[in-house]
Motif scaffolding. Structure first.
Motif, PDB file in Angstrom:
ATOM      1  N   LYS A 180       0.738  -1.098  -0.383  1.00 40.91           N
ATOM      2  CA  LYS A 180      -0.426   0.288   0.119  1.00 40.91           C
ATOM      3  C   LYS A 180       0.821   1.325  -0.238  1.00 40.91           C
ATOM      4  CE  LYS A 180      -4.152  -1.526   2.037  1.00 40.91           C
ATOM      5  NZ  LYS A 180      -5.442  -1.882   3.324  1.00 40.91           N
ATOM      6  N   LEU A 181       1.856   0.863   0.044  1.00 42.60           N
ATOM      7  CA  LEU A 181       2.576   2.533   0.022  1.00 42.60           C
ATOM      8  C   LEU A 181       4.153   2.557  -0.579  1.00 42.60           C
ATOM      9  CD1 LEU A 181       4.492   2.127   4.250  1.00 42.60           C
ATOM     10  CD2 LEU A 181       2.538   3.692   2.954  1.00 42.60           C
ATOM     11  N   GLY A 182       3.434   1.811  -1.779  1.00 43.95           N
ATOM     12  CA  GLY A 182       4.033   1.322  -3.788  1.00 43.95           C
ATOM     13  C   GLY A 182       5.444   1.247  -2.707  1.00 43.95           C
ATOM     14  N   TRP A 183       6.119   0.318  -2.021  1.00 44.58           N
ATOM     15  CA  TRP A 183       7.589  -0.166  -1.569  1.00 44.58           C
ATOM     16  C   TRP A 183       7.997  -1.484  -2.185  1.00 44.58           C
ATOM     17  CZ3 TRP A 183       8.880   1.523   4.005  1.00 44.58           C
ATOM     18  CH2 TRP A 183       8.566   2.887   4.981  1.00 44.58           C
ATOM     19  N   VAL A 184       7.184  -1.951  -2.556  1.00 43.18           N
ATOM     20  CA  VAL A 184       7.272  -3.402  -3.875  1.00 43.18           C
ATOM     21  C   VAL A 184       8.321  -3.080  -4.755  1.00 43.18           C
ATOM     22  CG1 VAL A 184       6.475  -5.654  -4.539  1.00 43.18           C
ATOM     23  CG2 VAL A 184       5.128  -4.550  -2.578  1.00 43.18           C
ATOM     24  N   ASP A 185       9.217  -4.022  -4.490  1.00 46.09           N
ATOM     25  CA  ASP A 185      10.103  -4.010  -6.503  1.00 46.09           C
ATOM     26  C   ASP A 185      11.239  -2.946  -5.744  1.00 46.09           C
ATOM     27  OD1 ASP A 185      11.823  -4.519  -8.433  1.00 46.09           O
ATOM     28  OD2 ASP A 185      11.031  -3.868  -9.766  1.00 46.09           O
ATOM     29  N   THR A 186      11.177  -2.200  -4.776  1.00 46.72           N
ATOM     30  CA  THR A 186      11.880  -1.679  -3.438  1.00 46.72           C
ATOM     31  C   THR A 186      12.872  -2.041  -2.487  1.00 46.72           C
ATOM     32  OG1 THR A 186      10.865  -0.407  -2.250  1.00 46.72           O
ATOM     33  CG2 THR A 186      10.648   0.718  -4.472  1.00 46.72           C
ATOM     34  N   TYR A 187      14.278  -1.167  -2.566  1.00 50.24           N
ATOM     35  CA  TYR A 187      15.103  -2.070  -0.988  1.00 50.24           C
ATOM     36  C   TYR A 187      14.368  -1.310   0.035  1.00 50.24           C
ATOM     37  CZ  TYR A 187      18.361  -2.701  -4.813  1.00 50.24           C
ATOM     38  OH  TYR A 187      19.270  -3.219  -6.165  1.00 50.24           O
TER      39      TYR A 187
END
Length: 297
Positions: free
Chosen positions: A152-159
């Motif tokens: 939901k925070l949009g952190w998928v596919d980031t470190y």
């Protein structure tokens, strides 16, 4: 009236110094045999990994398996590292994630450990017990709610999902540091407070220099944990260029075959930093682990 009495134990006091020394040598030899056997149990898997990394593609499929190949193929290391997978990029990603995670562990664990060890507050014991209780929660249980939150925070596919949680403390590291901090003499803390030093200054100028063994142990634990981490990167990372070394190792297996020799070659390369770090900080690490279990306050 007869009273039964227990016969005193007979102690053989007639042993010569040569016989006593011979008994000591036998016991020492037995201890060395047990240590050698235990060492072999731990070394054999590493030796199998090393010899497998030097086998040809045909020798990997031989049955029965061969411990030592007929010819050693050192080119497996260059083939694996410079092949179709960008392992140099994977290595850089792993170094960045591990370094930031170690920094987060140190910042987030030193402060509460000092507070639990040296500062007095209401319900401090209850809060410390609650902290220790979190160690009983398996990490896998929190994967689903954490994934929902980070997606939901949009952190998928980031470190960020791999690094940010490390800045919120690890219960085990806080416990170990707290145990070490309690071994520092209270007189040093009181003298610094009388001189007008703040709590942060006491922590920076007194506690941290005296706690280098414990901090080295925490750094090594954090390094190994984040360097070898596989579960969370495979959940959050999607782009190949963002993969870490453990994820890259898994890419040697496909639907039809597994390149065991190249996989083991990269595994050996990934293992080298851990071995180097351990041997460099071995004495400090062992001292830190030992002393963190001494405090009983």
């Amino acid at each position: 009236m007869l009273v039964a009495t227990k016969a005193p134990a007979v102690v053989n006091r007639n042993l010569t110094s040569e016989q006593v020394e011979r008994i000591r040598k036998v016991r020492r030899a037995g201890a060395y045999v047990l240590l050698g056997f235990a060492t072999a149990i731990f070394v054999l898997p590493f030796m199998w990994m090393l010899t497998t990394s030097l086998k040809s593609d045909e020798a990997n499929l031989a049955f029965p398996p061969q411990w030592f190949p007929d010819s050693y193929h050192w080119e497996n290391y260059s083939r694996a590292w410079s092949g179709s997978l960008p392992f140099s990029r994977f290595l850089l990603n792993t170094v960045v994630i591990t370094a930031l995670s170690m920094l987060g562990n140190l910042i987030s664990c030193i402060l509460p450990a000092y507070a639990f060890a040296r500062m007095r507050a209401r319900l401090a014991g209850v809060m410390f017990a609650g902290l220790l209780a979190t160690m009983m929660i398996p990490r896998e249980i929190t994967l689903v709610p954490k994934f929902i939150l980070f997606s939901k925070l949009g952190w998928v596919d980031t470190y960020l999902p791999l690094v940010v949680p490390e800045f919120f403390g690890v219960a085990l590291y806080i416990f170990l540091l707290r145990q070490f901090f309690t071994t520092v003499p209270q007189e040093l803390i009181d003298a610094a407070r009388i001189d007008g030093a703040s709590e942060l200054r006491i922590l920076w100028r007194i506690m941290l220099p005296l706690s280098k063994p414990a901090i080295a142990a925490i750094c090594l634990f954090s390094f190994v944990s984040n360097w070898n981490q596989y579960l969370e990167p495979v959940i959050y990372l999607r782009t190949t260029e963002k993969f870490t070394l453990p994820l890259g190792l898994g890419m040697f297996s496909d639907q039809y075959a597994t390149q065991y020799n190249q996989m083991m070659a990269v595994a050996i390369i990934a293992l080298v930093p851990i071995l180097v770090l351990f041997f460099i900080a071995q004495k400090t690490f062992i001292r830190g682990v030992t002393l963190t279990g001494i405090a009983g306050r």
